[in-house]
Design a protein around this motif. Structure first.
Motif, PDB file in Angstrom:
ATOM      1  N   ALA A   1       0.447  43.637  -8.745  1.00 12.62           N
ATOM      2  CA  ALA A   1       0.109  45.264  -8.358  1.00 12.62           C
ATOM      3  C   ALA A   1       0.859  45.903  -9.249  1.00 12.62           C
ATOM      4  O   ALA A   1       2.037  45.700  -9.433  1.00 12.62           O
ATOM      5  CB  ALA A   1       0.321  45.346  -6.829  1.00 12.62           C
TER       6      ALA A   1
ATOM      7  N   SER B   1      -5.387  41.027 -17.912  1.00  9.72           N
ATOM      8  CA  SER B   1      -6.757  41.499 -17.720  1.00  9.72           C
ATOM      9  C   SER B   1      -7.320  42.191 -18.915  1.00  9.72           C
ATOM     10  O   SER B   1      -8.842  41.833 -18.974  1.00  9.72           O
ATOM     11  CB  SER B   1      -6.746  42.494 -16.330  1.00  9.72           C
ATOM     12  OG  SER B   1      -6.031  41.817 -15.235  1.00  9.72           O
TER      13      SER B   1
ATOM     14  N   GLU C   1      -7.386  43.375 -10.936  1.00  7.86           N
ATOM     15  CA  GLU C   1      -6.360  43.739 -10.316  1.00  7.86           C
ATOM     16  C   GLU C   1      -6.409  43.361  -8.710  1.00  7.86           C
ATOM     17  O   GLU C   1      -5.540  42.505  -8.378  1.00  7.86           O
ATOM     18  CB  GLU C   1      -6.006  45.089 -10.476  1.00  7.86           C
ATOM     19  CG  GLU C   1      -4.956  45.613  -9.612  1.00  7.86           C
ATOM     20  CD  GLU C   1      -4.555  47.131  -9.570  1.00  7.86           C
ATOM     21  OE1 GLU C   1      -4.070  47.808  -8.486  1.00  7.86           O
ATOM     22  OE2 GLU C   1      -4.831  47.734 -10.723  1.00  7.86           O
TER      23      GLU C   1
ATOM     24  N   SER D   1       4.604  45.985 -12.940  1.00 12.22           N
ATOM     25  CA  SER D   1       3.928  45.441 -11.840  1.00 12.22           C
ATOM     26  C   SER D   1       4.844  44.436 -11.163  1.00 12.22           C
ATOM     27  O   SER D   1       6.162  43.987 -11.588  1.00 12.22           O
ATOM     28  CB  SER D   1       2.788  44.427 -12.554  1.00 12.22           C
ATOM     29  OG  SER D   1       3.094  43.548 -13.401  1.00 12.22           O
TER      30      SER D   1
ATOM     31  N   SER E   1      -1.100  40.152 -14.660  1.00  6.32           N
ATOM     32  CA  SER E   1      -0.768  41.360 -15.203  1.00  6.32           C
ATOM     33  C   SER E   1      -1.928  42.003 -15.830  1.00  6.32           C
ATOM     34  O   SER E   1      -2.982  41.491 -16.049  1.00  6.32           O
ATOM     35  CB  SER E   1       0.237  41.019 -16.328  1.00  6.32           C
ATOM     36  OG  SER E   1      -0.301  40.603 -17.530  1.00  6.32           O
ATOM     37  N   PRO E   2      -1.851  43.392 -15.914  1.00  7.00           N
ATOM     38  CA  PRO E   2      -2.573  44.413 -16.451  1.00  7.00           C
ATOM     39  C   PRO E   2      -3.317  43.927 -17.873  1.00  7.00           C
ATOM     40  O   PRO E   2      -4.283  44.093 -18.118  1.00  7.00           O
ATOM     41  CB  PRO E   2      -2.081  45.764 -16.360  1.00  7.00           C
ATOM     42  CG  PRO E   2      -1.263  45.726 -15.438  1.00  7.00           C
ATOM     43  CD  PRO E   2      -0.683  44.288 -15.363  1.00  7.00           C
TER      44      PRO E   2
END
Length: 276
Positions: free
Chosen positions: A88, A142, A82, A97, A138-139
């Protein structure tokens, strides 16, 4: 402390954790953490209009050191993605996000760790750093990247690191497919000419977006890339994910061959941390 504007508006919660070179006792509103002298750049001055005096906050690198004390290696790495990424978390946005510039990079984290001496959490962050990649958007990107690249002993699939959201230039002769001069690939192994496109259910629906995704895939394949699509449904499903990653490994000229007998248990443990 309880009357501080940042507490009243919900930016800070009690107790507020602060670093101090000299001790004073903690209380219900203030948790004091004794610290050794820190390298230059460990604290950042933040001025918030309308909130009185400016505050010093920990830098992204020092924040990761502290986070490594409180959580596991996969979660520390996820936070590193992140901080080194272009997003974020923001629950007020449609996709959870928002875009922003990276806060740091693996190189800056490594440089900062070389300056630390005797700071708790530094050792844990050093262990997590080789598993942090930059460029995530993006999360969920990840999470996918961690599942694919973490070593077998950590429950990952042990595939070498790709580039994340790398730019692929499109020669003029091939631009008729998309009308663009370049594309970005979610995960890219340039030497093997393999790309993984994460297909978000939210971002990739509708006839126009489906047509755009098809044009992207056609352009990449015209350039000699093999494009593999990963959906979040595949990632969430244990069997589907393993089918996907085995196919990906084959394209990369390798195989998923865990050496630990309890590998499925390690996989499930990692998935609980990242998908739970």
């Amino acid at each position: 402390m309880r009357d501080h504007p940042l507490i009243r508006c919900g930016v800070l919660s009690l107790p507020v954790h602060v670093l101090a070179l000299e001790g004073r006792r903690s209380g219900a509103a203030l948790a004091i953490h004794k610290s050794t002298p820190l390298p230059e750049g460990s604290l950042r001055l933040v001025a918030i209009p309308g909130f009185g005096e400016p505050l010093f906050v920990t830098s992204p690198e020092l924040t990761l050191v502290h986070a490594a004390l409180m959580t596991s290696l996969p979660r520390t790495a996820h936070l590193g993605y992140e901080f080194c990424g272009t997003f974020a978390p923001d629950e007020s946005r449609p996709y959870g996000s928002r875009a922003r510039k990276p806060l740091t990079s693996p190189e800056k984290i490594a440089s900062y760790l070389r300056k630390l001496d005797g700071v708790r959490g530094a050792k844990a962050l050093r262990a997590a750093l080789p598993h942090i990649m930059e460029g995530s958007a993006s999360p969920r990107e990840s999470t996918l990247a961690e599942l694919v690249t973490l070593p077998f002993l950590r429950g990952g699939s042990g595939i070498k690191h790709p580039l994340m959201n790398a730019v692929v230039p499109i020669p003029a002769r091939s631009r008729w497919v998309t009308g663009r001069s370049h594309l970005r690939c979610d995960l890219l192994w340039p030497d093997e000419r393999v790309a993984v496109e994460y297909d978000s259910t939210l971002c990739h629906t509708g006839a126009e977006r489906i047509a755009e995704d098809a044009a992207r895939k056609n352009a990449l394949e015209a350039l000699g890339f093999t494009v593999v699509t990963a959906t979040w449904k595949q990632v969430e499903n244990y069997q589907e994910y393993n089918r996907f990653v085995k196919a990906l490994a084959k394209l990369l000229g390798t195989r998923v061959r865990p050496v630990c007998s309890d590998y499925p248990a390690r996989q499930f443990a990692l998935r609980r941390e990242l998908l739970g």
